[in-house]
Design an enzyme around this catalytic site. Structure first.
Site, PDB file in Angstrom:
ATOM      1  N   TYR A  51       0.820  -1.222   0.000  1.00 43.88           N
ATOM      2  CA  TYR A  51       0.000   0.000   0.000  1.00 43.88           C
ATOM      3  C   TYR A  51       0.853   1.270   0.000  1.00 43.88           C
ATOM      4  O   TYR A  51       0.384   2.331   0.429  1.00 43.88           O
ATOM      5  CB  TYR A  51      -0.967  -0.009   1.182  1.00 43.88           C
ATOM      6  CG  TYR A  51      -2.191  -0.882   0.963  1.00 43.88           C
ATOM      7  CD1 TYR A  51      -3.109  -0.594  -0.063  1.00 43.88           C
ATOM      8  CD2 TYR A  51      -2.450  -1.989   1.760  1.00 43.88           C
ATOM      9  CE1 TYR A  51      -4.231  -1.375  -0.277  1.00 43.88           C
ATOM     10  CE2 TYR A  51      -3.582  -2.783   1.552  1.00 43.88           C
ATOM     11  CZ  TYR A  51      -4.469  -2.471   0.532  1.00 43.88           C
ATOM     12  OH  TYR A  51      -5.590  -3.239   0.319  1.00 43.88           O
ATOM     13  N   PHE A  59      -6.050   7.406   6.081  1.00 49.16           N
ATOM     14  CA  PHE A  59      -6.533   6.038   6.271  1.00 49.16           C
ATOM     15  C   PHE A  59      -5.415   4.998   6.197  1.00 49.16           C
ATOM     16  O   PHE A  59      -5.654   3.801   6.386  1.00 49.16           O
ATOM     17  CB  PHE A  59      -7.643   5.700   5.265  1.00 49.16           C
ATOM     18  CG  PHE A  59      -7.232   5.690   3.806  1.00 49.16           C
ATOM     19  CD1 PHE A  59      -6.614   4.579   3.248  1.00 49.16           C
ATOM     20  CD2 PHE A  59      -7.481   6.793   2.993  1.00 49.16           C
ATOM     21  CE1 PHE A  59      -6.248   4.559   1.907  1.00 49.16           C
ATOM     22  CE2 PHE A  59      -7.117   6.783   1.647  1.00 49.16           C
ATOM     23  CZ  PHE A  59      -6.497   5.655   1.109  1.00 49.16           C
ATOM     24  N   ARG A  87     -13.120  -5.265 -10.982  1.00 46.39           N
ATOM     25  CA  ARG A  87     -13.478  -4.025 -10.274  1.00 46.39           C
ATOM     26  C   ARG A  87     -14.998  -3.845 -10.274  1.00 46.39           C
ATOM     27  O   ARG A  87     -15.577  -3.342  -9.305  1.00 46.39           O
ATOM     28  CB  ARG A  87     -12.816  -2.813 -10.942  1.00 46.39           C
ATOM     29  CG  ARG A  87     -11.288  -2.825 -10.921  1.00 46.39           C
ATOM     30  CD  ARG A  87     -10.674  -2.433  -9.624  1.00 46.39           C
ATOM     31  NE  ARG A  87     -10.907  -1.045  -9.249  1.00 46.39           N
ATOM     32  CZ  ARG A  87     -10.337  -0.467  -8.192  1.00 46.39           C
ATOM     33  NH1 ARG A  87      -9.502  -1.148  -7.412  1.00 46.39           N
ATOM     34  NH2 ARG A  87     -10.592   0.781  -7.893  1.00 46.39           N
ATOM     35  N   THR A  93     -15.294   1.469  -3.723  1.00 47.53           N
ATOM     36  CA  THR A  93     -14.557   1.383  -2.460  1.00 47.53           C
ATOM     37  C   THR A  93     -15.501   1.564  -1.266  1.00 47.53           C
ATOM     38  O   THR A  93     -15.463   0.799  -0.306  1.00 47.53           O
ATOM     39  CB  THR A  93     -13.471   2.482  -2.410  1.00 47.53           C
ATOM     40  OG1 THR A  93     -12.736   2.451  -3.630  1.00 47.53           O
ATOM     41  CG2 THR A  93     -12.534   2.276  -1.239  1.00 47.53           C
ATOM     42  N   ARG A 104     -18.943  -5.669  -2.491  1.00 49.33           N
ATOM     43  CA  ARG A 104     -18.882  -4.691  -1.405  1.00 49.33           C
ATOM     44  C   ARG A 104     -20.275  -4.255  -0.961  1.00 49.33           C
ATOM     45  O   ARG A 104     -20.530  -4.094   0.238  1.00 49.33           O
ATOM     46  CB  ARG A 104     -18.021  -3.506  -1.834  1.00 49.33           C
ATOM     47  CG  ARG A 104     -16.521  -3.862  -1.802  1.00 49.33           C
ATOM     48  CD  ARG A 104     -15.676  -2.863  -2.529  1.00 49.33           C
ATOM     49  NE  ARG A 104     -14.248  -3.011  -2.261  1.00 49.33           N
ATOM     50  CZ  ARG A 104     -13.302  -2.354  -2.914  1.00 49.33           C
ATOM     51  NH1 ARG A 104     -13.624  -1.497  -3.876  1.00 49.33           N
ATOM     52  NH2 ARG A 104     -12.033  -2.545  -2.615  1.00 49.33           N
ATOM     53  N   ASN A 114     -13.796  -3.676   3.532  1.00 42.65           N
ATOM     54  CA  ASN A 114     -14.631  -3.795   2.332  1.00 42.65           C
ATOM     55  C   ASN A 114     -14.337  -5.079   1.541  1.00 42.65           C
ATOM     56  O   ASN A 114     -14.544  -5.139   0.334  1.00 42.65           O
ATOM     57  CB  ASN A 114     -14.500  -2.538   1.465  1.00 42.65           C
ATOM     58  CG  ASN A 114     -13.071  -2.295   1.011  1.00 42.65           C
ATOM     59  OD1 ASN A 114     -12.171  -3.083   1.296  1.00 42.65           O
ATOM     60  ND2 ASN A 114     -12.862  -1.217   0.282  1.00 42.65           N
TER      61      ASN A 114
HETATM   62  P1  RTP Z   1      -8.321  -1.694  -3.147  1.00 45.95           P
HETATM   63  O1  RTP Z   1      -7.046  -0.970  -3.480  1.00 45.95           O
HETATM   64  O2  RTP Z   1      -8.306  -2.385  -1.786  1.00 45.95           O
HETATM   65  O3  RTP Z   1      -8.788  -2.583  -4.254  1.00 45.95           O
HETATM   66  O4  RTP Z   1      -9.490  -0.656  -3.007  1.00 45.95           O
HETATM   67  P2  RTP Z   1      -9.778   0.607  -3.906  1.00 45.95           P
HETATM   68  O5  RTP Z   1      -8.840   0.691  -5.062  1.00 45.95           O
HETATM   69  O6  RTP Z   1     -11.244   0.580  -4.166  1.00 45.95           O
HETATM   70  O7  RTP Z   1      -9.470   1.733  -2.852  1.00 45.95           O
HETATM   71  P3  RTP Z   1      -8.139   2.582  -2.590  1.00 45.95           P
HETATM   72  O8  RTP Z   1      -8.483   4.014  -2.772  1.00 45.95           O
HETATM   73  O9  RTP Z   1      -6.979   2.006  -3.349  1.00 45.95           O
HETATM   74  O10 RTP Z   1      -7.928   2.332  -1.034  1.00 45.95           O
HETATM   75  C1  RTP Z   1      -7.335   1.151  -0.573  1.00 45.95           C
HETATM   76  C2  RTP Z   1      -8.113   0.628   0.606  1.00 45.95           C
HETATM   77  O11 RTP Z   1      -7.955   1.513   1.723  1.00 45.95           O
HETATM   78  C3  RTP Z   1      -9.141   1.493   2.519  1.00 45.95           C
HETATM   79  N1  RTP Z   1      -9.664   2.854   2.576  1.00 45.95           N
HETATM   80  N2  RTP Z   1     -10.117   3.374   3.666  1.00 45.95           N
HETATM   81  N3  RTP Z   1     -11.467   6.737   3.838  1.00 45.95           N
HETATM   82  C4  RTP Z   1     -11.123   5.546   4.306  1.00 45.95           C
HETATM   83  O12 RTP Z   1     -11.282   5.208   5.456  1.00 45.95           O
HETATM   84  C5  RTP Z   1     -10.532   4.612   3.354  1.00 45.95           C
HETATM   85  N4  RTP Z   1     -10.324   4.861   2.070  1.00 45.95           N
HETATM   86  C6  RTP Z   1      -9.769   3.735   1.574  1.00 45.95           C
HETATM   87  C7  RTP Z   1     -10.113   0.523   1.865  1.00 45.95           C
HETATM   88  O13 RTP Z   1      -9.912  -0.760   2.469  1.00 45.95           O
HETATM   89  C8  RTP Z   1      -9.639   0.547   0.424  1.00 45.95           C
HETATM   90  O14 RTP Z   1     -10.080  -0.605  -0.258  1.00 45.95           O
HETATM   91 MG    MG Z   2      -6.706   0.568  -4.866  1.00 45.34          MG
END
Ligand code: RTP
Ligand code: MG
Length: 143
Positions: A51, A59, A87, A93, A104, A114
């Site tokens: 990450y 976050f 996706r 998200t 989700r 999630n």
């Molecule tokens: P991922 O990388 O897990 O597939 O999810 P994503 O692209 O939909 O979301 P991303 O923006 O890359 O964020 C990674 C993960 O961080 C957590 N998160 N928490 N505002 C918050 O509290 C927040 N925003 C993101 C989520 O677990 C997200 O999937």
């Molecule tokens: Mg992501």
């Protein structure tokens, strides 16, 4: 449309809640083939490396704590348009904004917890697959 491979994680919340089979069923029903699979526990360093793009965001630290809180299942999915298709199946998200019928929307309990991760581009799919799997662990048809 091209046959692609993408990287996916079933996160600790979904493993704890016995959702592995339900999530795999959705991948397979959408025509995504599991071509590499393993259950692992991330340590802080492995999660931080994964990450790194989110370092400094509010976050980030709770995300690392969550992702190291229990076992996860990592997999490589292969199929037509696999990156976008995965996706789509995952949903947004924020589970409250995700389309009904997505993983989700149906299973997530918070924005953080999630249930799943999926690569968001060809480049991130390549990087993420290589971060967790060696070539001899992947049973993908060569395209
Ligand atoms: P991922 O990388 O897990 O597939 O999810 P994503 O692209 O939909 O979301 P991303 O923006 O890359 O964020 C990674 C993960 O961080 C957590 N998160 N928490 N505002 C918050 O509290 C927040 N925003 C993101 C989520 O677990 C997200 O999937
Ligand atoms: Mg992501």
């Amino acid at each position: 449309m091209a046959v692609e491979t993408t990287f996916s994680i079933i996160k600790p919340d979904a493993v704890k809640r016995n959702l592995i089979g339900s999530i795999y069923q959705r991948f397979e029903a959408a025509g995504l083939k599991l071509v590499a699979v393993k259950m692992i526990q991330l340590d802080q360093a492995k999660a931080a490396g994964f990450y790194a793009e989110h370092l400094g965001r509010p976050f980030y630290e709770p995300l690392i704590d969550f992702m190291t809180s229990g076992p996860i299942v990592v997999q490589v999915l292969q199929g037509e348009n696999a990156i976008a298709k995965n996706r789509e199946i995952m949903g947004k998200t924020n589970f409250e904004e995700a389309e009904p019928g997505t993983i989700r929307a149906d299973f997530a309990s918070s924005v953080r917890e999630n249930c799943v991760h999926g690569s968001d581009s060809v480049e991130s799919a390549q990087r993420e697959i290589a971060y967790f799997f060696s070539a001899d662990e992947i049973f993908a048809a060569k395209s």
